[in-house]
Design a protein around this motif. Sequence first.
Motif, PDB file in Angstrom:
ATOM      1  N   ASN A  71       0.859  -1.190   0.000  1.00  0.00           N
ATOM      2  CA  ASN A  71       0.000   0.000   0.000  1.00  0.00           C
ATOM      3  C   ASN A  71       0.893   1.238   0.000  1.00  0.00           C
ATOM      4  O   ASN A  71       1.370   1.678   1.038  1.00  0.00           O
ATOM      5  CB  ASN A  71      -0.909  -0.005   1.229  1.00  0.00           C
ATOM      6  CG  ASN A  71      -1.809   1.218   1.275  1.00  0.00           C
ATOM      7  OD1 ASN A  71      -2.117   1.818   0.253  1.00  0.00           O
ATOM      8  ND2 ASN A  71      -2.225   1.598   2.462  1.00  0.00           N
ATOM      9  N   GLY A  72       1.166   1.753  -1.184  1.00  0.00           N
ATOM     10  CA  GLY A  72       1.976   2.970  -1.282  1.00  0.00           C
ATOM     11  C   GLY A  72       3.445   2.687  -1.527  1.00  0.00           C
ATOM     12  O   GLY A  72       3.892   1.540  -1.571  1.00  0.00           O
ATOM     13  N   GLU A  73       4.206   3.763  -1.692  1.00  0.00           N
ATOM     14  CA  GLU A  73       5.631   3.646  -2.007  1.00  0.00           C
ATOM     15  C   GLU A  73       6.436   3.270  -0.773  1.00  0.00           C
ATOM     16  O   GLU A  73       6.076   3.601   0.353  1.00  0.00           O
ATOM     17  CB  GLU A  73       6.147   4.979  -2.573  1.00  0.00           C
ATOM     18  CG  GLU A  73       5.564   5.334  -3.933  1.00  0.00           C
ATOM     19  CD  GLU A  73       5.883   4.285  -4.995  1.00  0.00           C
ATOM     20  OE1 GLU A  73       7.058   3.865  -5.080  1.00  0.00           O
ATOM     21  OE2 GLU A  73       4.959   3.874  -5.715  1.00  0.00           O
ATOM     22  N   ILE A  74       7.554   2.603  -1.016  1.00  0.00           N
ATOM     23  CA  ILE A  74       8.467   2.210   0.065  1.00  0.00           C
ATOM     24  C   ILE A  74       9.629   3.194   0.084  1.00  0.00           C
ATOM     25  O   ILE A  74      10.260   3.454  -0.942  1.00  0.00           O
ATOM     26  CB  ILE A  74       8.998   0.782  -0.170  1.00  0.00           C
ATOM     27  CG1 ILE A  74       7.841  -0.212  -0.276  1.00  0.00           C
ATOM     28  CG2 ILE A  74       9.968   0.375   0.934  1.00  0.00           C
ATOM     29  CD1 ILE A  74       6.963  -0.298   0.944  1.00  0.00           C
ATOM     30  N   SER A  75       9.909   3.754   1.254  1.00  0.00           N
ATOM     31  CA  SER A  75      10.980   4.739   1.363  1.00  0.00           C
ATOM     32  C   SER A  75      12.298   4.053   1.706  1.00  0.00           C
ATOM     33  O   SER A  75      12.329   2.895   2.126  1.00  0.00           O
ATOM     34  CB  SER A  75      10.637   5.780   2.432  1.00  0.00           C
ATOM     35  OG  SER A  75      10.442   5.159   3.683  1.00  0.00           O
ATOM     36  N   ASP A  76      13.402   4.779   1.533  1.00  0.00           N
ATOM     37  CA  ASP A  76      14.717   4.237   1.849  1.00  0.00           C
ATOM     38  C   ASP A  76      14.836   3.989   3.354  1.00  0.00           C
ATOM     39  O   ASP A  76      14.196   4.679   4.157  1.00  0.00           O
ATOM     40  CB  ASP A  76      15.818   5.203   1.410  1.00  0.00           C
ATOM     41  CG  ASP A  76      15.956   5.232  -0.114  1.00  0.00           C
ATOM     42  OD1 ASP A  76      15.612   4.216  -0.757  1.00  0.00           O
ATOM     43  OD2 ASP A  76      16.393   6.272  -0.643  1.00  0.00           O
ATOM     44  N   VAL A  77      15.650   3.025   3.718  1.00  0.00           N
ATOM     45  CA  VAL A  77      15.818   2.691   5.135  1.00  0.00           C
ATOM     46  C   VAL A  77      17.303   2.637   5.469  1.00  0.00           C
ATOM     47  O   VAL A  77      18.151   2.417   4.612  1.00  0.00           O
ATOM     48  CB  VAL A  77      15.171   1.331   5.476  1.00  0.00           C
ATOM     49  CG1 VAL A  77      13.677   1.367   5.272  1.00  0.00           C
ATOM     50  CG2 VAL A  77      15.793   0.197   4.663  1.00  0.00           C
ATOM     51  N   ASN A  78      17.584   2.841   6.752  1.00  0.00           N
ATOM     52  CA  ASN A  78      18.942   2.670   7.269  1.00  0.00           C
ATOM     53  C   ASN A  78      19.053   1.223   7.739  1.00  0.00           C
ATOM     54  O   ASN A  78      18.517   0.852   8.774  1.00  0.00           O
ATOM     55  CB  ASN A  78      19.184   3.640   8.428  1.00  0.00           C
ATOM     56  CG  ASN A  78      20.563   3.459   9.043  1.00  0.00           C
ATOM     57  OD1 ASN A  78      21.379   2.675   8.547  1.00  0.00           O
ATOM     58  ND2 ASN A  78      20.829   4.167  10.123  1.00  0.00           N
ATOM     59  N   LEU A  79      19.761   0.403   6.986  1.00  0.00           N
ATOM     60  CA  LEU A  79      19.827  -1.026   7.289  1.00  0.00           C
ATOM     61  C   LEU A  79      20.557  -1.322   8.595  1.00  0.00           C
ATOM     62  O   LEU A  79      20.393  -2.402   9.164  1.00  0.00           O
ATOM     63  CB  LEU A  79      20.489  -1.780   6.133  1.00  0.00           C
ATOM     64  CG  LEU A  79      19.682  -1.767   4.826  1.00  0.00           C
ATOM     65  CD1 LEU A  79      20.480  -2.394   3.702  1.00  0.00           C
ATOM     66  CD2 LEU A  79      18.352  -2.499   5.017  1.00  0.00           C
ATOM     67  N   ASP A  80      21.335  -0.367   9.102  1.00  0.00           N
ATOM     68  CA  ASP A  80      22.005  -0.566  10.387  1.00  0.00           C
ATOM     69  C   ASP A  80      20.993  -0.744  11.524  1.00  0.00           C
ATOM     70  O   ASP A  80      21.306  -1.324  12.560  1.00  0.00           O
ATOM     71  CB  ASP A  80      22.915   0.625  10.719  1.00  0.00           C
ATOM     72  CG  ASP A  80      24.116   0.693   9.787  1.00  0.00           C
ATOM     73  OD1 ASP A  80      24.461  -0.361   9.199  1.00  0.00           O
ATOM     74  OD2 ASP A  80      24.697   1.776   9.641  1.00  0.00           O
TER      75      ASP A  80
END
Length: 199
Positions: A71-80
């Motif tokens: 549902n909607g766009e996925i934003s960037d994440v900090n994988l740490d």
Amino acid sequence: MQLDCRNLECPEPVIRTKNAIEGLKDGEELEILVNSLAPRENISRFLKNQNQKFSLSDLANGETLIKTVKNGEISDVNLDEYSCEIVSKKPGKVIYLNEDRTGSGPVGETLLSKFLGAFMQVETKPYAVLLVNNAVKMTTDRGHVSFKALKDLENAGVKILSCGSCLEAYRLVDKLAIGEITNAFEVADLLSRFDTIKL
């Protein structure tokens, strides 16, 4: 679409989940299979942070099936933020409750509410509150004297985990208003890794 994230090191399950969801169209479903607590928690947190609704189903042998619909766009994440180390280290204590009161007598409910409220004043908050047996009534009854104290702890970042089997036994699954449903495996895992406070 089903994604097999069993036996993967963190943050690989979150990376694969993110990539899979990005490849879906809105309304398409993704199922993610995991078999340890760290990926279960990290994927759940990732989906929550991305405002994606999801459900958890406990399977045999400690496996969990996570279902979500894009549902909607996925934003960037900090994988740490999704390393196993964060989940597996001992950041504090857990509170284990198997009654909706502490001690016996009419003062028990009020006393437990005061104890829970006092944890809002301490510098180091507990990692989680584990509720089993009739303690789950506190997360399902908005009129319960401890409801607000638990909600305040949740808002402060404390995980509130209610036993799924207990909710089912009391027919309260659809009444859950604070925190998440947990299972025997997760409770046992947390109790084995954290110092435990019993009230």
